[in-house]
Design an enzyme around this catalytic site. Structure first.
Site, PDB file in Angstrom:
ATOM      1  N   ALA A  25       0.863  -1.178   0.000  1.00 16.46           N
ATOM      2  CA  ALA A  25       0.000   0.000   0.000  1.00 16.46           C
ATOM      3  C   ALA A  25       0.905   1.235   0.000  1.00 16.46           C
ATOM      4  O   ALA A  25       2.088   1.141   0.322  1.00 16.46           O
ATOM      5  CB  ALA A  25      -0.870  -0.024   1.248  1.00 16.46           C
TER       6      ALA A  25
ATOM      7  N   GLY B 140       0.688  -5.165   0.780  1.00 17.81           N
ATOM      8  CA  GLY B 140      -0.491  -5.135  -0.085  1.00 17.81           C
ATOM      9  C   GLY B 140      -0.202  -5.726  -1.459  1.00 17.81           C
ATOM     10  O   GLY B 140      -1.128  -6.188  -2.143  1.00 17.81           O
TER      11      GLY B 140
ATOM     12  N   GLU C  79      -0.627  -9.353  -0.975  1.00 14.89           N
ATOM     13  CA  GLU C  79      -2.055  -9.574  -0.707  1.00 14.89           C
ATOM     14  C   GLU C  79      -2.857  -9.499  -2.011  1.00 14.89           C
ATOM     15  O   GLU C  79      -3.816 -10.236  -2.208  1.00 14.89           O
ATOM     16  CB  GLU C  79      -2.556  -8.550   0.315  1.00 14.89           C
ATOM     17  CG  GLU C  79      -1.969  -8.805   1.706  1.00 14.89           C
ATOM     18  CD  GLU C  79      -2.329  -7.708   2.695  1.00 14.89           C
ATOM     19  OE1 GLU C  79      -1.976  -6.534   2.424  1.00 14.89           O
ATOM     20  OE2 GLU C  79      -2.942  -8.006   3.722  1.00 14.89           O
TER      21      GLU C  79
HETATM   22  C1  3H9 Z   1       0.703  -2.327   3.437  1.00 14.46           C
HETATM   23  O1  3H9 Z   1       0.870  -2.805   2.352  1.00 14.46           O
HETATM   24  C2  3H9 Z   1      -0.613  -2.392   4.176  1.00 14.46           C
HETATM   25  C3  3H9 Z   1      -1.570  -3.433   3.669  1.00 14.46           C
HETATM   26  O2  3H9 Z   1      -1.337  -4.674   4.292  1.00 14.46           O
HETATM   27  C4  3H9 Z   1      -2.995  -3.093   4.000  1.00 14.46           C
HETATM   28  C5  3H9 Z   1      -3.597  -1.901   3.369  1.00 14.46           C
HETATM   29  C6  3H9 Z   1      -5.061  -1.746   3.647  1.00 14.46           C
HETATM   30  N1  3H9 Z   1       4.634   3.550   0.045  1.00 14.46           N
HETATM   31  O3  3H9 Z   1      13.374   1.932   0.233  1.00 14.46           O
HETATM   32  P1  3H9 Z   1      13.755   2.680  -0.983  1.00 14.46           P
HETATM   33  C7  3H9 Z   1       9.365   5.047  -1.276  1.00 14.46           C
HETATM   34  S1  3H9 Z   1       1.924  -1.482   4.238  1.00 14.46           S
HETATM   35  C8  3H9 Z   1       5.089   4.775  -0.268  1.00 14.46           C
HETATM   36  O4  3H9 Z   1      14.821   3.679  -0.879  1.00 14.46           O
HETATM   37  P2  3H9 Z   1      14.771   0.274  -2.194  1.00 14.46           P
HETATM   38  C9  3H9 Z   1      10.475   5.398  -0.314  1.00 14.46           C
HETATM   39  O5  3H9 Z   1      10.018   6.248   0.694  1.00 14.46           O
HETATM   40  C10 3H9 Z   1       3.267  -1.492   3.121  1.00 14.46           C
HETATM   41  N2  3H9 Z   1       6.388   5.024  -0.574  1.00 14.46           N
HETATM   42  O6  3H9 Z   1      14.082   1.695  -2.201  1.00 14.46           O
HETATM   43  C11 3H9 Z   1      11.475   6.043  -1.239  1.00 14.46           C
HETATM   44  O7  3H9 Z   1      11.008   7.360  -1.504  1.00 14.46           O
HETATM   45  P3  3H9 Z   1      12.039   8.563  -1.746  1.00 14.46           P
HETATM   46  C12 3H9 Z   1       3.951  -2.799   3.035  1.00 14.46           C
HETATM   47  C13 3H9 Z   1       7.217   4.004  -0.560  1.00 14.46           C
HETATM   48  O8  3H9 Z   1      14.894  -0.119  -3.583  1.00 14.46           O
HETATM   49  C14 3H9 Z   1      11.330   5.226  -2.514  1.00 14.46           C
HETATM   50  O9  3H9 Z   1      10.038   4.620  -2.447  1.00 14.46           O
HETATM   51  N3  3H9 Z   1       5.138  -2.673   2.254  1.00 14.46           N
HETATM   52  C15 3H9 Z   1       6.800   2.709  -0.227  1.00 14.46           C
HETATM   53  O10 3H9 Z   1      15.963   0.302  -1.317  1.00 14.46           O
HETATM   54  C16 3H9 Z   1      12.386   4.160  -2.684  1.00 14.46           C
HETATM   55  O11 3H9 Z   1      12.419   3.349  -1.518  1.00 14.46           O
HETATM   56  C17 3H9 Z   1       6.318  -2.348   2.817  1.00 14.46           C
HETATM   57  O12 3H9 Z   1       6.431  -2.218   4.009  1.00 14.46           O
HETATM   58  C18 3H9 Z   1       5.438   2.495   0.084  1.00 14.46           C
HETATM   59  N4  3H9 Z   1       4.960   1.284   0.388  1.00 14.46           N
HETATM   60  O13 3H9 Z   1      13.731  -0.682  -1.440  1.00 14.46           O
HETATM   61  C19 3H9 Z   1       7.478  -2.166   1.880  1.00 14.46           C
HETATM   62  N5  3H9 Z   1       7.871   1.882  -0.278  1.00 14.46           N
HETATM   63  O14 3H9 Z   1      12.789   8.183  -2.968  1.00 14.46           O
HETATM   64  C20 3H9 Z   1       8.183  -0.865   2.180  1.00 14.46           C
HETATM   65  C21 3H9 Z   1       8.923   2.638  -0.644  1.00 14.46           C
HETATM   66  O15 3H9 Z   1      11.163   9.753  -1.854  1.00 14.46           O
HETATM   67  N6  3H9 Z   1       9.221  -0.582   1.238  1.00 14.46           N
HETATM   68  N7  3H9 Z   1       8.537   3.923  -0.822  1.00 14.46           N
HETATM   69  O16 3H9 Z   1      12.909   8.579  -0.520  1.00 14.46           O
HETATM   70  C22 3H9 Z   1      10.430  -1.203   1.265  1.00 14.46           C
HETATM   71  O17 3H9 Z   1      10.690  -2.071   2.078  1.00 14.46           O
HETATM   72  C23 3H9 Z   1      11.462  -0.760   0.281  1.00 14.46           C
HETATM   73  O18 3H9 Z   1      11.132   0.539  -0.150  1.00 14.46           O
HETATM   74  C24 3H9 Z   1      11.587  -1.651  -0.985  1.00 14.46           C
HETATM   75  C25 3H9 Z   1      12.516  -0.988  -2.028  1.00 14.46           C
HETATM   76  C26 3H9 Z   1      12.147  -3.011  -0.559  1.00 14.46           C
HETATM   77  C27 3H9 Z   1      10.225  -1.841  -1.635  1.00 14.46           C
END
Ligand code: 3H9
Length: 694
Positions: free
Chosen positions: A63, A102, A105
């Site tokens: 999400a 998400g 999911e």
């Molecule tokens: C969820 O899904 C809830 C659901 O169960 C239910 C809903 C009802 N959203 O980390 P990076 C941005 S909760 C918005 O440096 P990488 C991040 O801030 C979510 N922004 O890259 C950054 O922005 P900026 C569950 C996001 O390649 C840019 O993307 N998912 C999100 O080292 C690059 O990120 C997670 O918890 C997001 N979800 O790593 C995954 N994710 O460039 C969270 C990232 O402005 N994300 N951004 O600074 C991660 O673990 C890592 O970002 C990922 C990529 C592994 C995906």
């Protein structure tokens, strides 16, 4: 047509491609696009199957976290997931890169899933203080079984495509273009007239745990072992447990309720803040995103002591060859021996395979003599913490290192500009301050000297990330950000002893707050004799620790310090210490008073916040969140409290400033008077966070 969802009918197979950089989060526009396209496709007889794929580096990473805490914008994710799962014809998720939160999911609501071998499939919501709130806690157990699901959901750690195939999360592996592979798979499904697999309808994987609950409860207990103070892991396990109790819809409703509780709670707010703070900290003022880091292929670490060894292991763990340099064979062999012992201990606990130990040790070459640093692209000095020695090493490195090599010092408080001045290349010099144990702690405090070149800073940030550290760039001052604030806390913990609090009372308040170790346990671990000798050299007195040292109590290594130790590392309060403190206070003519836990907590935390405010005034840290990152990843500040500056905002700066003024008067310590920045923000009713937004 939505800007982030493209639809293409390829001869009966509708390919829906999400293109929402950087991580293909399920932002509002994506939900709108999917909603429209799926509604259209459901009524279109020309669509025989649908493929859901993503453009760019990855499938959906979750999400959009930036939307949390804001008014929801329809359509909600649940509606899209219902559309997917109830779609009348086959839907195939073609997954590459990450399918997280998400994202997974969503894939679980498709009827089939194909993935690349190295795809990361996981539900990491727990790391944001949340639980999978779009059916993940109800669907994943139905696919992989409740024991595996609870382990994945409570840890938040992903599995790869290979394992996904083994546990039944993935139907088939593919290589190459996701849309093409999805299309080919969809045609196979159509040709074979395969039945649509709706995860919600299949309870077969739950049967064993329903008959014997211990299958689930044992797995849940094991997964929850190390989650002190956090509420999300327990809620995750509780939701998975619901799959064994009622219907799918009841489980979904339970999950929804728990998800909203967590999302609106303080812990998740702090953890989401920490997620973005960590990413912000890697953005350095004056260093544009286009600045190219220098190429780092070979690293040298000077000094094979505890820090040098831990730093070398961090590089070896990331597959980067490192030469560790000592002055003599004996020190070198001792250092290499400690590293091997550490790896073996991890292997014995099951954390590494024996072949990994061999491979990692193979990355580390031990050498005697600084000349072996000549081919290194990055040299990290980790020798004795004395300016004269550091300058001597840097002057020698200046003569040895190849042009363009980055020269870093692991100093924890010394002036980086003075160290740089012993070279003719101060532009290549900076601090890379690791935290002990350096192979475990995630922080790398990168200290910017007055002349450090932007590309050198960019290099340090990039390499820190490559070795799985969290970089935070700070300015040059005594103790930088972390140790300078720690000193402000240390001053108060010491003073509290003279007022009547006991070491165990102070430590207990600090650990109850969530910090893993109290100041006196920490002092015992570091050893009390070093400070004692240094005080004697300087003719300075500190009556209580001096008395402990005079009684031969040097800390953990002598089995006695502020505590006693009976063989292990667990500190045990010692009546002898209480007696010694009482006698010392009597000799000094001081009358101990009862100090409340509340006062202890305020005097442990608020002076740190005050020092943090001074650090911001002096621009040693660029943002309050950078300070929080230092404390979260270098000192074990509990993530669910967001860091000291975030915590101060949540308490209210008015209260923090008032209490500091009060303690300044009560204890006669002017350093406790609120810093001008703190006072100004408190008077204006503002927060530290408002500075970042300004
Ligand atoms: C969820 O899904 C809830 C659901 O169960 C239910 C809903 C009802 N959203 O980390 P990076 C941005 S909760 C918005 O440096 P990488 C991040 O801030 C979510 N922004 O890259 C950054 O922005 P900026 C569950 C996001 O390649 C840019 O993307 N998912 C999100 O080292 C690059 O990120 C997670 O918890 C997001 N979800 O790593 C995954 N994710 O460039 C969270 C990232 O402005 N994300 N951004 O600074 C991660 O673990 C890592 O970002 C990922 C990529 C592994 C995906």
């Amino acid at each position: 047509m939505s800007a982030t969802v493209k639809a293409e009918n390829r001869d009966g197979v509708l390919v829906l491609t999400i293109d929402n950089p950087p991580v293909n989060a399920l932002s509002h526009s994506v939900r709108v696009g999917l909603n429209e396209e799926l509604a259209k496709a459901a009524g279109d007889a020309g669509v025989k199957a649908v493929v859901l794929a993503c453009a760019g580096r990855s499938f959906i990473s979750g999400a959009d976290i930036r939307e949390f805490g804001k008014p929801p914008q329809p359509p909600g994710l649940h509606e899209i997931l219902d559309q997917l799962e109830n779609f009348p014809r086959p839907i195939v998720a073609a997954i590459h890169g990450n399918a997280l939160g998400g994202g997974l999911e969503t894939a679980l609501c498709c009827h089939f899933r194909i993935a690349t071998k190295d795809t990361k499939l996981g539900l990491p919501e727990v790391k944001l203080g949340l639980l999978p709130g779009a059916g993940g806690t109800q669907r994943l157990p139905r696919v992989v079984g409740p024991a595996k699901a609870v382990q994945m959901i409570v840890s938040g750690d992903p599995i790869n495509g290979d394992e996904g195939l083994k546990v039944g999360l993935v139907d088939e592996l593919f290589e190459g273009d996701p849309a093409k592979a999805g299309e080919a798979f969809a045609r196979k499904v159509i040709a074979e007239k395969r039945a649509l697999k709706r995860v919600r309808d299949d309870d077969s994987k739950l049967a064993a745990a329903k008959a014997d609950r211990s299958i689930f409860t044992d797995a849940a207990a094991a997964a929850n072992k190390r989650n002190r103070g956090l509420i999300a892991p327990l809620a995750c396990a509780e939701c998975v447990g619901q799959t064994l109790e009622g219907t799918f819809d009841e489980g979904l409703a339970f999950e929804r309720k728990k998800f909203l509780e967590l999302m609106n709670g303080e812990q998740s707010k702090a953890q989401r803040y920490a997620f973005f703070a960590e990413r912000e900290a890697a953005k350095v003022a004056g260093v544009s995103a286009e600045t190219k880091p220098r190429k780092i292929e070979r690293v040298a670490v000077v000094g094979a002591g505890t820090m040098g060894g831990g730093i070398s292991m961090s590089f070896a763990n990331a597959g980067i060859p490192v030469t560790i340099i000592e002055m003599g064979e004996e020190q070198l062999n001792r250092g290499l021996g400690v590293m091997k012992k550490n790896y073996d201990a991890t292997a014995a606990r099951g954390g590494l395979k024996p072949e990994d130990v061999t491979r990692r040790m193979g990355m580390i070459t031990g050498k005697v003599g600084l000349e072996h640093a000549k081919d290194a692209d990055l040299i990290i000095e980790a020798v004795f913490e004395t300016m004269a020695i550091k300058k001597e090493v840097f002057a020698k490195l200046d003569a040895i290192a190849k042009p363009g090599a980055v020269l870093a010092s692991n100093t924890s408080y010394l002036n980086i500009d003075e160290i740089a001045s012993s070279t003719k290349r101060p532009q290549d010099v900076l601090g890379m301050h690791f935290f002990s144990p350096a192979n475990v702690m995630k922080l790398c405090e990168i200290v910017r000297g007055a002349k450090t070149a932007p590309d050198v800073l960019a290099t340090a940030v990039a390499i820190a990330k490559r070795i799985a550290k969290v970089p935070a760039v700070v300015g040059n001052c005594d103790g930088f950000v972390g140790n300078r604030m720690l000193a402000a806390r240390g001053k108060q913990s010491d003073k509290l002893l003279y007022e009547g609090a006991l070491p165990q009372q102070i430590d207990a308040v600090v650990t109850r707050f969530g910090i893993p170790m109290g100041p006196f346990t920490m002092s015992d671990m570091a050893g009390l004799d070093i400070g004692w000798r240094s005080r004697k050299d300087r003719g300075v007195k500190a009556e209580i620790p001096d008395a402990l040292c005079e009684a031969g109590r040097f800390g953990l290594k002598t089995g006695k310090g502020y505590y006693k130790y009976e063989g292990g590392r667990a500190p045990i309060p010692d009546p002898e210490v209480e007696d010694l403190i009482a006698k010392t206070l009597a000799k000094m003519g001081k009358k101990p008073r009862a100090v409340s836990d509340e006062e202890i907590l305020e005097r442990m935390v608020y002076p740190m916040v005050n020092e943090g405010a001074r650090i911001l005034e002096e621009k040693i840290a660029a943002r309050p969140s950078d300070i929080d990152v230092v404390w979260l990843y270098g000192y074990g500040w509990p993530i669910y409290r967001g860091g000291p500056m975030f915590y101060a905002d949540s308490v209210g700066l008015k209260k923090v400033a008032e209490r500091l003024s009060y303690y300044a008067k009560e204890t006669g310590d002017p350093s406790l008077e609120p810093a001008p920045l703190l006072k100004k923000l408190a008077d204006e009713g503002k927060t530290f966070a408002s500075l970042a937004a300004a």
